[in-house]
Design an enzyme around this catalytic site. Structure first.
Site, short mmCIF file in Angstrom:
data_model
loop_
_atom_site.label_atom_id
_atom_site.label_comp_id
_atom_site.label_asym_id
_atom_site.label_seq_id
_atom_site.Cartn_x
_atom_site.Cartn_y
_atom_site.Cartn_z
N HIS A 99 46.76 48.47 46.93
CA HIS A 99 45.99 49.70 47.12
C HIS A 99 45.04 49.80 45.92
CE1 HIS A 99 49.91 51.02 48.91
NE2 HIS A 99 49.16 51.67 49.76
N ASP B 109 46.66 51.02 42.77
CA ASP B 109 47.70 50.18 42.14
C ASP B 109 47.10 49.36 41.02
OD1 ASP B 109 49.19 50.92 44.37
OD2 ASP B 109 48.83 49.03 45.41
N GLU C 205 48.66 51.06 60.30
CA GLU C 205 50.10 50.87 60.12
C GLU C 205 50.85 52.10 60.61
OE1 GLU C 205 51.19 49.22 56.29
OE2 GLU C 205 53.14 50.22 56.39
N ASP D 22 62.82 50.55 52.09
CA ASP D 22 61.96 49.42 51.70
C ASP D 22 62.71 48.32 50.96
OD1 ASP D 22 59.46 50.14 52.76
OD2 ASP D 22 58.96 51.38 51.02
C1 XUL Z 1 54.47 53.28 53.24
C2 XUL Z 1 53.87 51.95 53.44
C3 XUL Z 1 52.63 51.68 52.67
C4 XUL Z 1 51.61 50.89 53.41
C5 XUL Z 1 50.30 50.71 52.68
O1 XUL Z 1 55.66 53.48 53.91
O2 XUL Z 1 54.38 51.13 54.15
O3 XUL Z 1 53.02 51.07 51.49
O4 XUL Z 1 52.09 49.60 53.70
O5 XUL Z 1 49.72 51.91 52.35
CO CO Z 2 53.93 49.23 54.69
#
Ligand code: XUL
Ligand code: CO
Length: 435
Positions: A101, A104, A232, A309
């Site tokens: 991003h 980042d 996404e 995650d």
């Molecule tokens: C959040 C997520 C993000 C996207 C990019 O859940 O997955 O990190 O991948 O903004």
């Molecule tokens: Co993501």
């Protein structure tokens, strides 16, 4: 400048019998699978935010990771230090891609134009690194969700100034992504949704998002960016009701706003689970509607209901998602971003390596199983046979009416007999391909 990963050697493929935890057991980058190397098929990427920015906090406690670039000091120097360490990490791991991003890689300034200058400084540094490195940019994305200006949405904010700020940010980030040779541009609508309908005009917000994404597509063509634009989906978190809930919901949205040929999907494992789907469901849906683009690979925790995650480490879970992807030719410009973070107690530099090695091995091992499954063909044949009667009944899908069918059922005395769905047989069959 710090050298955070100095004690870690370059990671090599040593085979499954190696006892060295800092080696690949299955990820042999040059191994040929289904006509290409593992590296070419998997197109794996390190995600900058979780691997280098995330401090290890949880709702009850703050930072646990003590990285040199997170200490107090000049923020631009820290961004450069982080970048140097990131590239050392990529090189030692031998990973072909990374994703980032805008926020980042560099700190924000006091104004948008200052932020843009700071971004350019670091983007130029990245560009220099890319000249001498094998690593490439899989995708870039603008963070339109962390700053407080975005608390009520970015494109869907009631305040048009926020919409404009977000639009300027996407223009900047898409151009920087293109400048760095990025192969795709991602939009995750982190704050595009709402907490309560009490304060929300849903139609207005959807229309804003539709207009915003139309401008993104127009700009892509204007600047000649050749990569995919990827949305996404995610059902909740941070907002209670996200507008881009899942693949089907995003496809409906894209069609309504005339965007179904402009955007494909970046499907994330943990988001699929939060939507009460499986990862393979989301992938199969996208493939069957020609909107599949890329994946964010991670896993959730089945005992907790939020986006944990975690790094993927379960081959069985990935066999069907990979089967769908690679049976359909694999990735074009998309790839496999590890949108995963280590646990907050994993505080050492080697923990980052163990996590990435494990998930690269898991993906390699899965693809090896999927190659067997594709070459064997019995799963494909099962599905073909299950639907084969439709080949001689095409008129049911075209010319026949309810009246015609009604007559037919009576004339032919149609009386369907149930057939087994063979789920357990299929589960055993799939397991037989996993080593
Ligand atoms: C959040 C997520 C993000 C996207 C990019 O859940 O997955 O990190 O991948 O903004
Ligand atoms: Co993501």
């Amino acid at each position: 400048m710090s050298d955070y990963f100095k004690d870690i050697p370059t990671i090599k493929y040593e085979g499954r019998d190696s006892t060295n935890p800092l080696s690949f057991k299955f990820y042999d980058a040059n191994k040929k699978i289904l006509g290409k190397t593992l590296e070419e098929h998997l197109r794996m990427a390190v995600c900058y935010w979780h691997t280098f920015n995330w401090p290890g906090g949880d709702p009850f406690g703050g930072q646990t990771f003590l990285r040199p670039w997170m200490e107090s000091g000049d923020k631009i120097e820290q961004a450069k230090d982080k970048l140097n360490n990131a590239f050392e990490f990529f090189e030692k791991l031998g990973i072909p891609y990374f994703c980032f991003h805008d926020v980042d890689i560099a700190p924000e300034g006091e104004s948008f134009s200052e932020t843009e200058k700071i971004q350019k400084t670091i983007v130029d540094e990245i560009s220099k690194k890319l000249e001498t490195s094998k690593v490439k940019l899989l995708w870039g994305t603008a963070n339109l969700f962390s700053h407080r200006r975005y608390m009520s949405g970015a494109a869907t904010n009631p305040d048009p100034d926020v919409f404009q700020y977000a639009a300027a940010q996407v223009k900047m980030c898409m151009e920087n992504t293109m400048f760095l040779g990025g192969q795709n541009y991602v939009l995750w609508g982190g704050r595009e949704g709402y907490e309560t309908i009490l304060n929300t005009n849903m139609k207005q917000e959807y229309d804003q998002l539709g207009r915003f994404l139309n401008m993104v597509a127009e700009h892509k063509h204007k600047i000649g960016f050749k990569g995919l634009l990827l949305i996404e989906p995610k059902p909740h978190e941070p907002t209670k009701h996200q507008y881009d809930f899942d693949s089907a919901n995003v496809f409906a949205f894209l069609q309504k706003y005339g965007l179904e040929r402009e955007f494909k999907l970046n499907i994330e494992q943990n988001h699929a689970i939060l939507a009460k789907h499986s990862f393979e469901h989301e992938i199969a849906y996208a493939l069957s509607n020609d909107i599949f683009g890329s994946i964010d690979i991670n896993r959730g925790d089945y005992l907790v209901g939020w986006d944990t995650d975690q790094f993927p480490n379960n081959v069985e879970e990935l066999v069907l998602p990979f089967y769908y992807i690679f049976k359909n030719g694999g990735f074009s410009s998309g790839g496999l971003n590890m949108d995963a973070k280590i646990r907050r107690q994993s505080i050492d530099p080697e923990d980052l390596f163990y996590a990435h090695i494990g998930s690269m091995d898991t993906c390699a091992r899965t693809l090896i199983a999927v190659e067997k499954m594709i070459n064997d063909g019995s799963y494909e044949n099962f599905l073909k046979q299950r639907y084969e009667q439709w080949a001689s009944e095409k008129q049911l899908m075209t010319s026949m009416s309810l009246e015609d069918i009604h007559k037919n059922v009576i004339a032919k005395n149609i009386n369907p007999q149930p057939k087994s769905g063979r789920q357990e047989y299929l589960e055993n069959l799939i397991n037989s391909f996993v080593d």
